[in-house]
Design a protein around this motif. Structure first.
Motif, PDB file in Angstrom:
ATOM      1  N   UNK A 124       0.839  -1.205   0.000  1.00 37.70           N
ATOM      2  CA  UNK A 124       0.000   0.000   0.000  1.00 37.70           C
ATOM      3  C   UNK A 124       0.872   1.252   0.000  1.00 37.70           C
ATOM      4  N   UNK A 125       0.292   2.329  -0.496  1.00 38.54           N
ATOM      5  CA  UNK A 125       1.027   3.586  -0.477  1.00 38.54           C
ATOM      6  C   UNK A 125       0.925   4.219   0.911  1.00 38.54           C
ATOM      7  N   UNK A 126       1.698   5.304   1.116  1.00 40.02           N
ATOM      8  CA  UNK A 126       1.755   5.950   2.426  1.00 40.02           C
ATOM      9  C   UNK A 126       0.385   6.446   2.884  1.00 40.02           C
ATOM     10  N   UNK A 127      -0.380   7.022   1.972  1.00 41.34           N
ATOM     11  CA  UNK A 127      -1.688   7.568   2.341  1.00 41.34           C
ATOM     12  C   UNK A 127      -2.604   6.472   2.867  1.00 41.34           C
ATOM     13  N   UNK A 128      -2.580   5.315   2.234  1.00 42.69           N
ATOM     14  CA  UNK A 128      -3.442   4.213   2.664  1.00 42.69           C
ATOM     15  C   UNK A 128      -3.007   3.659   4.021  1.00 42.69           C
ATOM     16  N   UNK A 129      -1.689   3.516   4.185  1.00 37.99           N
ATOM     17  CA  UNK A 129      -1.174   3.002   5.455  1.00 37.99           C
ATOM     18  C   UNK A 129      -1.513   3.942   6.599  1.00 37.99           C
ATOM     19  N   UNK A 130      -1.307   5.225   6.375  1.00 39.59           N
ATOM     20  CA  UNK A 130      -1.592   6.201   7.426  1.00 39.59           C
ATOM     21  C   UNK A 130      -3.086   6.311   7.697  1.00 39.59           C
ATOM     22  N   UNK A 131      -3.886   6.191   6.652  1.00 36.27           N
ATOM     23  CA  UNK A 131      -5.339   6.259   6.828  1.00 36.27           C
ATOM     24  C   UNK A 131      -5.818   5.148   7.751  1.00 36.27           C
ATOM     25  N   UNK A 132      -5.256   3.958   7.606  1.00 35.66           N
ATOM     26  CA  UNK A 132      -5.646   2.839   8.458  1.00 35.66           C
ATOM     27  C   UNK A 132      -5.257   3.079   9.910  1.00 35.66           C
ATOM     28  N   UNK A 133      -4.248   3.943  10.142  1.00 32.70           N
ATOM     29  CA  UNK A 133      -3.822   4.261  11.500  1.00 32.70           C
ATOM     30  C   UNK A 133      -4.497   5.515  12.026  1.00 32.70           C
ATOM     31  N   UNK A 134      -5.386   6.117  11.238  1.00 34.03           N
ATOM     32  CA  UNK A 134      -6.123   7.290  11.703  1.00 34.03           C
ATOM     33  C   UNK A 134      -5.508   8.618  11.332  1.00 34.03           C
ATOM     34  N   UNK A 135      -4.686   8.635  10.273  1.00 32.88           N
ATOM     35  CA  UNK A 135      -4.049   9.879   9.834  1.00 32.88           C
ATOM     36  C   UNK A 135      -4.418  10.168   8.389  1.00 32.88           C
ATOM     37  N   UNK A 136      -4.793  11.413   8.126  1.00 29.75           N
ATOM     38  CA  UNK A 136      -5.096  11.843   6.766  1.00 29.75           C
ATOM     39  C   UNK A 136      -3.889  12.599   6.233  1.00 29.75           C
ATOM     40  N   UNK A 137      -3.236  12.031   5.224  1.00 30.32           N
ATOM     41  CA  UNK A 137      -1.978  12.568   4.723  1.00 30.32           C
ATOM     42  C   UNK A 137      -2.160  13.958   4.135  1.00 30.32           C
ATOM     43  N   UNK A 138      -1.193  14.833   4.428  1.00 24.17           N
ATOM     44  CA  UNK A 138      -1.241  16.207   3.946  1.00 24.17           C
ATOM     45  C   UNK A 138      -0.120  16.509   2.977  1.00 24.17           C
ATOM     46  N   UNK A 139       0.488  17.682   3.135  1.00 22.53           N
ATOM     47  CA  UNK A 139       1.486  18.154   2.184  1.00 22.53           C
ATOM     48  C   UNK A 139       2.878  17.614   2.528  1.00 22.53           C
ATOM     49  N   UNK A 140       3.765  17.703   1.544  1.00 25.54           N
ATOM     50  CA  UNK A 140       5.149  17.299   1.729  1.00 25.54           C
ATOM     51  C   UNK A 140       5.913  18.423   2.424  1.00 25.54           C
ATOM     52  N   UNK A 141       6.606  18.109   3.522  1.00 36.35           N
ATOM     53  CA  UNK A 141       7.365  19.106   4.261  1.00 36.35           C
ATOM     54  C   UNK A 141       8.853  19.055   3.965  1.00 36.35           C
TER      55      UNK A 141
END
Length: 370
Positions: A1-18
């Motif tokens: 899975x991509x980062x957005x999907x992995x983080x979504x499953x952990x309760x995080x909505x991916x934002x901008x690149x820092x």
């Protein structure tokens, strides 16, 4: 899975690149549990050098899980996927870093610098009391929260100081961080006391806070070392710094490690104390120590000369963060200094070219520490 999907499953909505390096990246994300934005550092084990994977990364993760201080970036969660991606969920410095703050607003007023420096020093005392050293203290690694309070970050070079059988702290041999912030004993390749080197870096940071420029020009390391060992510090007249502030910087940027201030002495210094008027009559005597008497004169007898053109150099993060670079880090027995020059990214040089300076009196003739 991509980062957005992995983080979504952990309760995080991916934002901008820092920020992004050769084998790590930092992104913002919204935490559905915490109800606010966080920073997510993503490290891919498959892309990192062996020494970083075996040494620096375990140290960083272990130390981040230990730290709990209001002036240190908080770590909320660390997890790893089956394919070797590590996610470190951290507090977000919403106001950016101290270097960007100074670049935008210029040198800080002493009252503001005092507050921020006290916060930073408190964070370092907390670490040092745990025998943890940062080893990469610089303005880029000092973040600001929504109220512009200090949040120390980036513990990629941090370590716990080992002690010998008698309980004394052991010396370190690894060069870490940026040459512009490194203590002279580190640049010379002398085995050093990491806590004492953190103190030198604090002196460089305080100088930048109140002067808006670097205390030394690191384009020529040999020349810079000579000036440092002579204990020469130029203060810009245009900033009208108090004697107490100069006194503190002078004793932080002390080339003699046995006379450089300890963290407790920093926090008890008259300039750092919020309500103290401080060394209104303090002087720097011939031995470079504080005493009571007339207000010190920091103006040299020689005619005023323009300040040397210095660069408040923001070194590429790929050169100072092990997780952000493609080259291997030096091992404990190797000194590998990065002294490459870059164009000035801060826009501060214009101010420095025509500024007058006044010079601190050397505490004693030049010495070589071996």
């Amino acid at each position: 899975m991509d980062d957005a999907s992995i983080l979504k499953r952990r309760g995080y909505i991916l934002g901008i690149n820092l920020g992004e390096g050769s084998y790590a990246k930092v992104k913002s994300a919204y935490s559905e549990r915490l109800k606010f934005n966080v920073a997510v550092k993503i490290i891919d084990r498959k892309k990192v050098p062996t020494d970083f994977l075996e040494k620096f990364l375990p140290r960083e993760i272990e130390i981040l899980a230990t730290l709990n201080h209001r002036s240190i970036i908080r770590t909320y969660e660390i997890f790893e996927t089956s394919d070797g991606r590590i996610y470190i969920i951290m507090e977000l410095g919403v106001q950016g870093d101290l270097l960007g703050f100074i670049k935008t607003r210029g040198a800080l007023h002493e009252d503001d610098a005092r507050k921020k420096f006290h916060q930073l020093s408190s964070a370092i005392k907390y670490c040092h009391d745990l025998d943890i050293v940062h080893r990469d203290l610089k303005c880029e690694n000092i973040l600001l929260d929504k109220d512009f309070n200090i949040k120390l970050s980036d513990f990629g070079f941090s370590k716990r100081c080992p002690r010998d059988d008698s309980g004394r702290l052991m010396l370190s041999k690894t060069f870490c961080g940026s040459a512009a912030y490194a203590a002279p004993e580190v640049l010379q390749g002398i085995p050093y006391q990491p806590k004492v080197c953190d103190i030198w870096s604090l002196g460089v940071i305080l100088y930048i806070m109140v002067c808006g420029s670097m205390p030394y020009d690191d384009s020529n390391i040999k020349k810079m070392l000579r000036i440092q060992k002579e204990h020469r510090i130029n203060f810009p007249r245009s900033k009208n710094l108090t004697g107490e502030c100069k006194d503190l910087i002078y004793h932080l940027l002390q080339p003699d490690i046995n006379r450089r201030l300890h963290i407790d002495e920093i926090l008890s210094h008259c300039w750092v104390q919020p309500k103290a008027q401080g060394l209104s009559s303090g002087v720097i005597n011939e031995e470079g120590e504080s005493s009571r008497g007339a207000e010190p004169s920091w103006t040299p007898d020689t005619p005023d000369t323009p300040a040397t053109k210095l660069e408040l150099q923001e070194e590429a993060r790929s050169e100072t963060r092990p997780e952000m670079q493609s080259k291997s880090k030096p091992d404990e027995e190797t000194m590998q200094m990065r002294v490459s020059r870059q164009s000035d990214p801060t826009g501060l040089n214009g101010e420095l070219q025509s500024r007058e300076t006044e010079e601190g009196v050397p505490s004693r003739p030049p010495e070589t520490h071996t």
